[in-house]
Write an enzyme that holds these catalytic residues in place. Structure first.
Site, PDB file in Angstrom:
ATOM      1  N   GLY A  12       0.831  -1.201   0.000  1.00 38.75           N
ATOM      2  CA  GLY A  12       0.000   0.000   0.000  1.00 38.75           C
ATOM      3  C   GLY A  12       0.861   1.244   0.000  1.00 38.75           C
ATOM      4  N   ASN A  88       1.092  -2.524   5.217  1.00 36.82           N
ATOM      5  CA  ASN A  88       0.262  -1.330   5.316  1.00 36.82           C
ATOM      6  C   ASN A  88      -1.008  -1.384   4.469  1.00 36.82           C
ATOM      7  OD1 ASN A  88      -0.262   1.688   5.737  1.00 36.82           O
ATOM      8  ND2 ASN A  88       0.095   1.609   3.529  1.00 36.82           N
ATOM      9  N   SER A 142      -5.385  -0.556  13.264  1.00 35.42           N
ATOM     10  CA  SER A 142      -6.277   0.595  13.436  1.00 35.42           C
ATOM     11  C   SER A 142      -6.866   0.570  14.840  1.00 35.42           C
ATOM     12  CB  SER A 142      -7.411   0.548  12.415  1.00 35.42           C
ATOM     13  OG  SER A 142      -8.416   1.507  12.720  1.00 35.42           O
ATOM     14  N   TYR A 155     -14.681  -4.071   8.886  1.00 33.25           N
ATOM     15  CA  TYR A 155     -13.347  -3.479   8.933  1.00 33.25           C
ATOM     16  C   TYR A 155     -12.760  -3.606  10.336  1.00 33.25           C
ATOM     17  CZ  TYR A 155      -9.659   0.044   9.061  1.00 33.25           C
ATOM     18  OH  TYR A 155      -8.458   0.684   9.238  1.00 33.25           O
ATOM     19  N   SER A 156     -13.544  -3.266  11.349  1.00 33.80           N
ATOM     20  CA  SER A 156     -13.082  -3.367  12.732  1.00 33.80           C
ATOM     21  C   SER A 156     -12.664  -4.796  13.058  1.00 33.80           C
ATOM     22  CB  SER A 156     -14.185  -2.915  13.696  1.00 33.80           C
ATOM     23  OG  SER A 156     -14.534  -1.566  13.496  1.00 33.80           O
ATOM     24  N   THR A 157     -13.431  -5.754  12.557  1.00 36.65           N
ATOM     25  CA  THR A 157     -13.134  -7.157  12.824  1.00 36.65           C
ATOM     26  C   THR A 157     -11.815  -7.579  12.188  1.00 36.65           C
ATOM     27  OG1 THR A 157     -15.516  -7.596  12.847  1.00 36.65           O
ATOM     28  CG2 THR A 157     -14.071  -9.499  12.714  1.00 36.65           C
ATOM     29  N   THR A 158     -11.561  -7.129  10.964  1.00 35.12           N
ATOM     30  CA  THR A 158     -10.288  -7.486  10.321  1.00 35.12           C
ATOM     31  C   THR A 158      -9.110  -6.913  11.095  1.00 35.12           C
ATOM     32  OG1 THR A 158     -10.257  -5.574   8.791  1.00 35.12           O
ATOM     33  CG2 THR A 158     -11.349  -7.598   8.027  1.00 35.12           C
ATOM     34  N   LYS A 159      -9.263  -5.709  11.615  1.00 39.70           N
ATOM     35  CA  LYS A 159      -8.151  -5.101  12.339  1.00 39.70           C
ATOM     36  C   LYS A 159      -7.955  -5.748  13.714  1.00 39.70           C
ATOM     37  CE  LYS A 159      -6.763  -2.377   9.136  1.00 39.70           C
ATOM     38  NZ  LYS A 159      -5.444  -2.637   8.489  1.00 39.70           N
TER      39      LYS A 159
END
Length: 237
Positions: A12, A88, A142, A155-159
């Site tokens: 990224g 990243n 994050s 998204y929160s779950t992946t982080k």
């Protein structure tokens, strides 16, 4: 940081935190490999990095595609062994909203990039780091993985998964000189006013890169298995 030239790979890398990190590592005497899907922006970063007088290689890579990662790594072989990996790349702005409305395709794609691609690339590069008994793996996570953010559930779950991956892998690799950490940005921008932190502003990309470069160098030599929140004293959501 010592004067030894090491090779860092940043995913990224075409913009934002990845771009700032690539330029800063080059400023600090590292050779740099850049992975991203945005070819035109990647070329611009490549030129900026090259201006600092160190070697640079930019490679188009889809971090959500195992075959794309394999092809990208083939192009890296002649450049040298990777000493520092900055994971990243990530998806967060696309298809956000109430969890019940997020499509399965979007969730799968986010997991593919944010979690599986990160883990797969790390797995591919670890053997060389373990053989030389020196390496750094820095995962950009994050605060969403800490607190959970409404309308960004997947998204929160992946982080959250990235945090767990960091802690677990560090326990395997730290005895062998390979240190694994994560950095959790809060709101990132150009230092503009923000009500999300008690400092009253967003961070800059450079501020996030400073933490990553600290962990990549001698300053982070006793840091492993930990997450470092760079969030301006974030207000929990």
């Amino acid at each position: 940081m010592n004067n030894e030239t090491r090779i860092a790979l940043i995913t990224g890398a075409a913009n934002g935190i990845g771009r700032a990190t690539a330029i800063m590592l080059a400023e600090r005497s590292h050779d740099v490999v850049l992975f991203d899907l945005n070819e035109s922006a990647l070329k611009e970063v490549e030129n900026e990095v090259r201006a600092h007088g160190h070697r640079v290689l930019s490679v188009i890579c889809d971090m959500g595609d195992e075959k794309s990662i394999d092809a990208a790594l083939e192009k890296v072989k002649d450049f040298g062994k990777i000493d520092i990996l900055v994971n990243n790349a990530g998806l967060w702005r696309n298809d956000t909203g109430d969890f019940v409305s997020v499509s399965p395709e979007s969730m799968k794609r986010r997991w593919a990039v944010n979690v599986f691609g990160l883990m797969y690339l790390t797995q591919k590069l670890l053997p060389d780091m373990l053989d030389q008994k020196w390496g750094r793996v820095i995962n950009v996570s994050s605060v969403a993985g800490k607190y959970g953010i409404a309308k960004m559930v997947d998204y929160s779950t992946t982080k959250g998964a990235v945090h767990s991956f960091t802690k677990a892998l560090a326990k395997e690799t730290s005895p062998h000189g390979v240190l694994v950490t994560s950095v959790s940005p809060g709101s990132v921008g150009n230092g503009e006013p923000s009500e999300l932190s008690y400092m009253g502003r967003t961070s800059t990309y450079k501020e996030q890169a400073e933490m990553i470069c600290f962990l990549a160098g001698d300053g982070g030599s006793y840091c492993s298995g930990q997450d470092f929140q760079v969030d301006g004293c974030r207000k929990k959501m």
